[in-house]
Design a protein around this motif. Structure first.
Motif, mmCIF file in Angstrom:
data_model
loop_
_atom_site.group_PDB
_atom_site.id
_atom_site.type_symbol
_atom_site.label_atom_id
_atom_site.label_comp_id
_atom_site.label_asym_id
_atom_site.label_seq_id
_atom_site.Cartn_x
_atom_site.Cartn_y
_atom_site.Cartn_z
ATOM 1 N N ALA A 146 -46.394 -0.462 3.047
ATOM 2 C CA ALA A 146 -47.521 -0.783 2.420
ATOM 3 C C ALA A 146 -48.685 0.457 2.700
ATOM 4 C CB ALA A 146 -48.390 -1.913 2.762
ATOM 5 N N VAL A 147 -49.082 1.013 1.515
ATOM 6 C CA VAL A 147 -49.847 2.338 1.434
ATOM 7 C C VAL A 147 -51.249 2.025 1.378
ATOM 8 C CG1 VAL A 147 -50.272 4.690 0.749
ATOM 9 C CG2 VAL A 147 -47.798 3.462 0.996
ATOM 10 N N PHE A 148 -52.393 2.531 2.204
ATOM 11 C CA PHE A 148 -53.618 2.324 1.818
ATOM 12 C C PHE A 148 -54.205 3.881 2.140
ATOM 13 C CE2 PHE A 148 -52.067 -1.575 3.504
ATOM 14 C CZ PHE A 148 -52.722 -2.470 2.494
ATOM 15 N N PRO A 149 -55.185 4.205 1.076
ATOM 16 C CA PRO A 149 -55.230 3.767 -0.101
ATOM 17 C C PRO A 149 -53.936 4.002 -1.102
ATOM 18 C CG PRO A 149 -56.469 5.815 0.018
ATOM 19 C CD PRO A 149 -55.964 5.466 1.250
ATOM 20 N N GLU A 150 -53.988 3.547 -2.109
ATOM 21 C CA GLU A 150 -52.861 3.565 -2.867
ATOM 22 C C GLU A 150 -52.716 4.799 -3.872
ATOM 23 O OE1 GLU A 150 -52.311 0.096 -5.560
ATOM 24 O OE2 GLU A 150 -51.971 -1.133 -4.025
ATOM 25 N N ASN A 151 -53.835 5.413 -4.017
ATOM 26 C CA ASN A 151 -53.697 6.623 -4.707
ATOM 27 C C ASN A 151 -54.728 7.672 -4.082
ATOM 28 O OD1 ASN A 151 -56.547 6.662 -5.963
ATOM 29 N ND2 ASN A 151 -55.541 4.779 -6.753
ATOM 30 N N ALA A 152 -54.235 9.244 -4.257
ATOM 31 C CA ALA A 152 -55.283 10.076 -3.563
ATOM 32 C C ALA A 152 -56.597 10.219 -4.118
ATOM 33 C CB ALA A 152 -54.367 11.363 -3.963
ATOM 34 N N GLN A 153 -56.699 9.866 -5.213
ATOM 35 C CA GLN A 153 -58.393 9.964 -5.739
ATOM 36 C C GLN A 153 -59.254 9.180 -5.058
ATOM 37 O OE1 GLN A 153 -55.534 9.363 -7.831
ATOM 38 N NE2 GLN A 153 -55.563 11.578 -8.732
ATOM 39 N N ALA A 154 -58.854 8.099 -4.272
ATOM 40 C CA ALA A 154 -59.657 7.097 -3.623
ATOM 41 C C ALA A 154 -60.225 8.027 -2.303
ATOM 42 C CB ALA A 154 -59.100 6.005 -3.004
ATOM 43 N N LEU A 155 -59.535 8.930 -1.843
ATOM 44 C CA LEU A 155 -60.027 9.827 -0.970
ATOM 45 C C LEU A 155 -60.930 10.980 -0.932
ATOM 46 C CD1 LEU A 155 -56.871 9.755 1.985
ATOM 47 C CD2 LEU A 155 -58.922 8.400 1.691
ATOM 48 N N ARG A 156 -60.898 11.314 -2.323
ATOM 49 C CA ARG A 156 -61.763 12.324 -2.809
ATOM 50 C C ARG A 156 -61.636 13.709 -2.119
ATOM 51 N NH1 ARG A 156 -67.668 9.210 -3.136
ATOM 52 N NH2 ARG A 156 -66.812 7.337 -4.541
ATOM 53 N N PHE A 157 -60.224 14.194 -1.864
ATOM 54 C CA PHE A 157 -60.145 15.443 -1.306
ATOM 55 C C PHE A 157 -59.965 16.333 -2.570
ATOM 56 C CE2 PHE A 157 -55.936 13.842 -1.766
ATOM 57 C CZ PHE A 157 -55.301 14.948 -2.258
ATOM 58 N N ASP A 158 -60.384 17.538 -2.191
ATOM 59 C CA ASP A 158 -60.205 18.890 -3.139
ATOM 60 C C ASP A 158 -58.793 19.292 -3.539
ATOM 61 O OD1 ASP A 158 -60.633 21.003 -4.870
ATOM 62 O OD2 ASP A 158 -62.288 21.749 -3.497
ATOM 63 N N PRO A 159 -58.196 19.035 -4.733
ATOM 64 C CA PRO A 159 -56.944 19.523 -4.812
ATOM 65 C C PRO A 159 -56.917 20.990 -5.040
ATOM 66 C CG PRO A 159 -58.129 18.502 -6.882
ATOM 67 C CD PRO A 159 -59.161 18.318 -5.693
ATOM 68 N N THR A 160 -57.871 21.708 -5.101
ATOM 69 C CA THR A 160 -57.786 23.182 -5.220
ATOM 70 C C THR A 160 -57.768 23.870 -3.674
ATOM 71 O OG1 THR A 160 -60.173 23.545 -4.958
ATOM 72 C CG2 THR A 160 -59.279 23.018 -7.065
ATOM 73 N N LYS A 161 -57.768 22.780 -2.692
ATOM 74 C CA LYS A 161 -57.626 23.407 -1.293
ATOM 75 C C LYS A 161 -56.584 22.889 -0.745
ATOM 76 C CE LYS A 161 -62.694 23.836 -0.969
ATOM 77 N NZ LYS A 161 -63.807 23.214 -0.084
ATOM 78 N N PRO A 162 -55.962 23.670 0.029
ATOM 79 C CA PRO A 162 -54.595 23.440 0.786
ATOM 80 C C PRO A 162 -54.738 22.173 1.504
ATOM 81 C CG PRO A 162 -55.338 25.374 1.826
ATOM 82 C CD PRO A 162 -56.276 25.027 0.507
#
Length: 834
Positions: A26-42
């Motif tokens: 079981a994964v929390f959160p289910e998607n990466a958008q919920a954490l609001r990290f910057d996809p442009t940064k490693p």
């Protein structure tokens, strides 16, 4: 390197697929958008523990969702790293054992260097918590609870078991990203930055784990170093090195060994596993477990240190109390257990359930004493609830034993030393209807050696368990606030932290021990076996007609209800007829059918065990028994003489039976008892001055009055025998040890001449308690040579005891005491006068 890379190319995917044939997550959160990290940064993932299974789960879950691939190369500032993850602790087990967390990841060190060197580098660290299975408190299997997530870092075999047992319930929690550059502020160099980042990540993982499985209560991992750092332990280490001629390092290693021998190793999983096992065990062992007065705990303000102080009847005691405390939503206490229970397998399990071990004696080991004292102080100062037995060992007679001052004194000294957190003692009465150790207790009273605990003995006991032990009662007494008690006994204690070994401190410990024993006894629960034992063992041949037995039981129940011993005492809810039927069902007594009326009897073997349960509540009916004994022997007495005799003998009984009435309240208690006895027809009012008379000798009430007094007769005979021997030899002529030996020998003879339905009558421990009562009541004193001294005041309890016994018993005891005095004079020269 190339070969290793090629191996990883095919091994990791294969291992991941094989693992996920079993694993469900079981994964929390289910998607990466919920954490609001910057996809442009490693993004670089952080795992706490270095386990292949954790890495495989991370890789699979990052591939399934819209997360950056964990196995993909990490590109930072033009540099290519072969992977996008690192382990915070390369080997947390080694770090936990040594306190050394320097095994940092090479990738972490490289990222810190790049961030410090290039202001344009921005790296997001993404901590990932992977937990195998539900929290221990939610497990419904003993095995799964034992191997649930814990604070102790798992080894390879334990992790493999976790995969097998908990692979269908894996929790993966992605946490908000941490910008590495934000942690570099303040002009830190590489080493400082690495330490700061490691500390921040560890705190983060610790909080996440605490939310999932509860706080870390492990003393072995977190507090042994704190014990060794204590000022008194450091002084003891230095003294040990000097006196033993060893290096300080060896002395410190010895202290560390003592600390590990003592310390508990609390595990939520082990506690849950034990809870599940005990739930199964209680259903097989008892009809029910009754908890009384547990609302008392709700009156104790949050933040106070609680020390549970139960009576000690059985090895079941500490399991039972901890189980009920946990079932009532409270933190189970850490339990002081004797080193004799530190058995293979069992000791480790008890330690993980909160037990800490202590030796029977600290004599000759000042370093061990200092380490234990500091460990106890540390637990008290940090607010962990504790449980220990002030009696020091299990009672073989069923009565409350004379409390020991050891661990109780250490607790009081610790509180005097540091009292910022209030401390409350909670007395606990535990009452059984049958004992697992019943046979061994009787054997030990008969002179057999105490059986040593062993793993095989425990396994045999569990194997033969049957549901034939009735009900068990656990009752909480009135709590004792230590600060309030110290204020009443020694008002200046707060300024005397350095006087823990002073006479006033030892005196306060003795008073606190007696007060706690009285409060334990005041919480007594009257059960059917207690009632049958009181009534049936008073008969000459342990046999009574059913109607007479019911009548005696009704007398006891009326006394309990209308002249209650204490507000915290609990009555038996069954009526007399139900009590007899209950005892029959339990196999305590047997019935003989007779045309003139059924007879109820108990065999010789069972009578010895039944005496134990009579003694459990002997203190509750001691005062009615003394009054009954007094009037059945003297037939008619004036009110003043009754009060004088009861008051005189009460001083002795109070010290031995831990009766709770202070002398000022004794008259009121006597009046309540007399009113009940008059109402039941067992006494008759005589004259205007409160005189009393016994019923006609031929009446059933006269017989009942005599039987009511029988329960206390063995105690009175012990007192009279001890007093007669002292009077025969004279003041300053006997040591306590010699007096106890004389009493024991004559007690054995007296038990043979006069039928006594209790094997503890002639036991040395019983006479020791009687002599202690004489000393506590100031009728005796002991000089530096161990000789016992007394004056004319000894004639008062002697006369009172003589008034309560039959002429035959008095004459026999006088004759035996005189004979012992003649034999002693012939065998030994007189003790020279000081």
């Amino acid at each position: 390197m190339i070969r290793a890379a090629r191996l990883a190319d095919w091994f990791l995917p294969l291992a991941r697929r094989l693992l996920y044939l079993w694993v469900r997550s079981a994964v929390f959160p289910e998607n990466a958008q919920a954490l609001r990290f910057d996809p442009t940064k490693p993004v670089c993932y952080v795992l706490q523990d270095r386990h292949l299974s954790n890495l495989l789960v991370l890789v699979e879950e990052s591939r399934r969702g819209d997360w950056p691939r964990a196995e993909a190369p990490l590109v930072v500032g033009g540099l290519h790293h072969p992977r996008s993850f690192f382990f915070l602790d390369r080997d947390r087990r080694a770090a936990g054992a040594t306190g050394d967390h320097r095994a940092h990841s090479a990738l972490l060190a490289s990222l810190i260097r790049q961030t410090l060197a290039d202001p344009q580098v921005e790296v997001q660290l993404l901590p990932v918590v992977i937990l195998w299975g539900r929290s221990p408190g939610k497990q419904d299997s003993i095995v799964k609870a034992l191997f649930a997530e814990a604070w102790r870092p798992p080894g390879a075999w334990r992790q493999l078991l976790a995969i097998v047992l908990h692979g269908r319930q894996v929790l993966v929690r992605y946490n908000p990203p941490i910008l590495l550059r934000d942690l570099m502020l303040g002009g830190l160099d590489e080493v400082q930055a690495r330490r700061k980042l490691s500390r921040v990540l560890r705190v983060h993982f610790r909080r996440q784990r605490q939310m999932a499985i509860g706080p870390d209560l492990s003393h072995r991992n977190t507090q042994v170093d704190a014990v060794l750092a204590g000022e008194r332990v450091r002084a003891a280490i230095a003294s040990e090195a000097a006196t033993q001629g060893i290096s300080p390092g060896k002395a410190r290693a010895r202290a560390a060994s003592f600390a590990r021998e003592i310390a508990s190793d609390y595990s939520h999983g082990a506690v849950r596993a034990l809870e599940l096992f005990l739930t199964w065990l209680w259903k097989r062992l008892y009809d029910s477990i009754e908890a009384h007065n547990f609302e008392t705990l709700s009156r104790i303000a949050p933040g106070q240190e609680i020390v549970y102080v139960p009576c000690h009847r059985s090895h079941i005691d500490y399991l039972l109390l901890s189980y009920l405390i946990r079932r009532n939503g409270l933190t189970p206490p850490h339990i002081a257990a004797g080193a004799n229970l530190n058995l293979p397998i069992v000791g480790a399990l008890l330690r993980r359930c909160g037990a800490f071990f202590l030796r029977r004696s600290f004599k000759g080991e000042p370093l061990y004493a200092a380490v234990f004292d500091e460990y106890l102080h540390l637990m008290l100062a940090r607010g962990f609830p504790l449980e220990y037995f002030i009696e020091g060992g299990r009672s073989r007679s069923g009565r409350m034993l004379m409390p020991k001052g050891g661990i109780l004194g250490m607790t009081i000294h610790s509180f005097i030393r540091e009292h910022s957190r209030p401390l409350v003692f909670v007395p606990v009465y535990i009452g059984y209807e049958k004992l697992l150790e019943g046979r061994s207790h009787v054997g030990e009273l008969a002179g057999k050696a105490k059986q040593r605990e062993s793993l095989w003995g425990i396994l045999k006991s569990v194997r033969s368990i049957k549901r034939e032990f009735g009900r068990v009662h656990v009752s909480l007494g009135e709590p004792l606030s230590l600060a309030g008690f110290l204020d009443a006994q020694h008002s200046g204690w707060r300024d005397r932290a350095d006087e823990c070994s002073a006479p006033w401190s030892r005196a306060v410990t003795r008073l606190a021990a007696a007060e706690l024993a009285q409060r334990i006894n005041a919480a007594a629960v009257l059960n059917p076996v207690n009632l049958v034992a009181l009534a049936l063992l008073a008969t000459p041949r342990r046999t009574a007609d059913e109607h007479g037995l019911r009548r005696m039981i009704a007398h006891y129940q009326a006394l309990f209800a209308d002249a209650p011993y204490a507000s915290t005492s609990i009555a038996c809810e069954l009526d007399a007829q139900q009590v007899v039927a209950y005892a029959e069902r339990l196999g305590v007594v047997e019935r003989f059918t007779d045309p003139l009326g059924d007879l109820i009897r108990v065999s010789e073997e069972r009578a010895q065990r039944l005496a134990y349960f009579r003694n459990n509540v002997l203190h509750v009916f001691a005062l009615p028994a003394v009054i009954a004994c007094l009037l059945s022997q003297n037939r008619r007495l004036g009110g003043d003489r009754v009060r004088q005799a009861v008051s005189g003998i009460y001083a002795l009984l109070r010290a031995e039976l831990f009766l709770h009435w202070p002398p000022a309240e004794l008259a009121t208690a006597c009046e309540a008892v007399v009113r009940v006895l008059i109402a039941r027809g067992l006494l008759l009012p005589c004259g205007p001055s409160g005189g009393l008379a016994a019923p006609e000798p031929s009446s059933p009430q006269s017989t009942d009055l005599r039987l009511l007094g029988e329960s206390v007769r063995p105690l009175l005979e012990r007192y009279f025998l001890s007093l007669a021997l002292l009077e025969e030899h004279g003041s300053g002529r006997l040591t306590r040890q010699v007096l106890e030996e004389h009493c024991h020998r004559l007690g054995v003879r007296l038990a043979l001449l006069h039928e006594v339905n209790s094997r503890e009558f002639a036991e040395k421990g019983s006479f020791s308690a009687a002599i202690t009562a004489l000393i506590e009541a100031d009728f005796l004193s002991e000089d530096e040579r161990g000789l016992l001294h007394f004056d004319h005041r000894l004639t008062t309890p002697l006369a009172d005891a003589e008034l309560l016994l039959s002429a035959e018993a008095r004459q026999t005891i006088r004759r035996m005491a005189a004979g012992a005095g003649i034999a002693e004079s012939a065998a030994q020269p007189p003790v020279p006068a000081p």
